[in-house]
Design an enzyme around this catalytic site. Structure first.
Site, mmCIF file in Angstrom:
data_model
loop_
_atom_site.group_PDB
_atom_site.id
_atom_site.type_symbol
_atom_site.label_atom_id
_atom_site.label_comp_id
_atom_site.label_asym_id
_atom_site.label_seq_id
_atom_site.Cartn_x
_atom_site.Cartn_y
_atom_site.Cartn_z
ATOM 1 N N HIS A 71 0.831 -1.407 -0.050
ATOM 2 C CA HIS A 71 -0.190 0.336 0.121
ATOM 3 C C HIS A 71 0.863 1.469 -0.042
ATOM 4 O O HIS A 71 2.292 1.301 0.450
ATOM 5 C CB HIS A 71 -0.596 -0.335 1.642
ATOM 6 N N CYS B 121 -2.741 0.871 9.839
ATOM 7 C CA CYS B 121 -4.276 -0.030 9.634
ATOM 8 C C CYS B 121 -4.677 -0.487 10.914
ATOM 9 O O CYS B 121 -5.609 -1.092 10.251
ATOM 10 C CB CYS B 121 -3.496 -1.742 8.516
HETATM 11 C C1 CIR Z 1 -3.111 -8.160 3.717
HETATM 12 O O1 CIR Z 1 -3.140 -7.886 2.156
HETATM 13 O O2 CIR Z 1 -4.398 -7.388 2.989
HETATM 14 C C2 CIR Z 1 -2.936 -7.580 5.338
HETATM 15 N N1 CIR Z 1 -2.647 -8.529 5.560
HETATM 16 C C3 CIR Z 1 -2.659 -6.711 5.924
HETATM 17 C C4 CIR Z 1 -2.483 -5.267 4.955
HETATM 18 C C5 CIR Z 1 -1.952 -3.920 6.228
HETATM 19 N N2 CIR Z 1 -2.883 -2.655 5.590
HETATM 20 C C6 CIR Z 1 -2.447 -1.545 5.271
HETATM 21 O O3 CIR Z 1 -1.299 -1.369 5.905
HETATM 22 N N3 CIR Z 1 -3.542 -0.341 5.815
#
Ligand code: CIR
Length: 262
Positions: free
Chosen positions: A161, A247
């Site tokens: 991201h 997140c």
């Molecule tokens: C994913 O791959 O969607 C989750 N394991 C990690 C999401 C992390 N989210 C973020 O950095 N906003």
């Protein structure tokens, strides 16, 4: 722009050990829960009122609530997460935010993860990553453009991201890992940090305080030198599932006149 007063978070399910990961490795679940609890406590200590959603075993990644909603100007855009396994996470987030904010939803087939959305003042920088596409950006513009926000596209390569490599630790400022994104894309003051501390580019800023992933001394020194109070938080287990600090929360200020939790 008012500073956020509330934080929405979500507990970790036991299934978190199967969360999506670019490089899967064993997650210590009790440790992950302890780190998450310390993170939530740090948000509370920064003065935020916490609303915690129950974990959902069917959604291993549900702790990463940031990806499911974007909030500004009293409005929440419920996203359509880029990875299909995460689409079912949005329901409880929508219900919780609807008690405090006006809620709109991103329509299929657009894809947008909140982790790709960096807001600096009235500008949204929207990463075009493997998770978020042009239709997602257009949906965000449709949701927030009428409220006076503008939207800029940022190409993301080599990161899950956009906010894996940057965040906004203070008004009008972007903290950016060197070499990750062209700093010229930001109409903001850019504070570069060394590429080897890239994981620390993602900080949660509340007032004059910044939560920073532990183990990044140069970034902490930079932030302290710029007048911020730094609070280091351990993030090793959530990081194994590609999680950064922003997140795990959605920060917001309830809209005047909306019902709030008793
Ligand atoms: C994913 O791959 O969607 C989750 N394991 C990690 C999401 C992390 N989210 C973020 O950095 N906003």
């Amino acid at each position: 722009m008012s500073r956020p007063t509330h934080a929405l978070v979500r507990d970790l399910p036991d299934s978190f050990v199967e969360a999506l990961a670019e490089t899967p490795c064993a997650i210590d679940l009790p440790r992950a829960r302890a780190q998450h609890a310390a993170y939530v406590a740090a948000l509370a200590a920064a003065g935020l009122e916490i609303e915690a959603l129950a974990a959902d075993e069917a959604h291993p990644d549900c702790v990463f609530v940031e990806d499911t909603a974007v909030v500004a100007g009293g409005r929440a855009l419920i996203t359509r997460p880029g990875h299909p396994s995460r689409r079912g996470e949005v329901g409880p987030v929508k219900a919780a935010l609807a008690a405090h904010l006006e809620v709109v939803e991103l329509a299929a087939p657009a894809r947008l993860d909140g982790g790709d959305v960096l807001r600096v003042g009235r500008t949204f920088y929207v990463g075009q990553s493997g998770r978020s596409d042009a239709a997602g950006l257009a949906g965000l513009e449709a949701a927030f453009g009428p409220l006076g926000y503008r939207v800029r596209s940022v190409a993301v390569a080599g990161a899950l991201h956009l906010k894996c490599v940057c965040s906004s630790p203070a008004g009008g400022v972007v903290l950016l890992a060197e070499g990750a994104v062209d700093p010229a894309v930001f109409d903001a003051e850019v504070w570069p940090i060394p590429a080897e501390e890239a994981h620390a580019a993602n900080v949660v800023a509340v007032g004059g305080r910044a939560l920073v992933a532990a183990g990044h001394p140069r970034t902490c020194a930079l932030l302290r030198a710029r007048g911020l109070e730094v609070l280091e938080v351990e993030n090793s287990e959530l990081r194994k599932a590609d999680g950064s600090l922003t997140c795990c929360s959605v920060l917001y200020t309830p809209r005047p006149g909306r019902a709030v939790t008793p």
